[in-house]
Write a protein that holds these residues in place. Structure first.
Motif: not given
Length: 109
Positions: A86-109
């Motif tokens: 999903p791209q949005f939570d039930p309130h219509g807010k954007i859910i940060p994506s795995i691609q965004d986490l990968k940009k930070f180099g977060v382990p496990g993503y």
């Protein structure tokens, strides 16, 4: 409440999550990563409760406040898959994506 806030802030500074310069506070790179993960976990969990567990929209926030801190990357991946990325939570807010986490180099993503 001020005492509790001061204690939490002091710990965040000590752990390097918050930077203090000239009486200005900002998140460090690691602080941004942690914040990003918590927001992502929170929003995915709220959506899971609404879509899969039939919770009412106004009854998901408090549970997500607790669970957001204990979800493992593996469980988050499974949640996301079960919700069809999903791209949005039930309130219509954007859910940060795995691609965004990968940009930070977060382990496990």
């Amino acid at each position: 409440e001020q005492e509790k806030f001061d204690s939490i802030l002091k710990r965040a500074i000590q752990k390097g999550y918050v930077l203090e310069k000239s009486q200005t506070l900002s998140l460090s790179r690691n602080g941004k990563i942690i914040a990003f993960q918590v927001v992502r976990n929170h929003r995915l969990w709220e959506l899971y409760l609404v879509r899969k567990m039939d919770f009412k929209l106004d009854h998901v926030h408090d549970d997500a406040e607790i669970v957001e801190h204990i979800l493992t990357p593996d469980l988050v991946h499974k949640l996301e898959a079960s919700l069809n990325s999903p791209q949005f939570d039930p309130h219509g807010k954007i859910i940060p994506s795995i691609q965004d986490l990968k940009k930070f180099g977060v382990p496990g993503y």
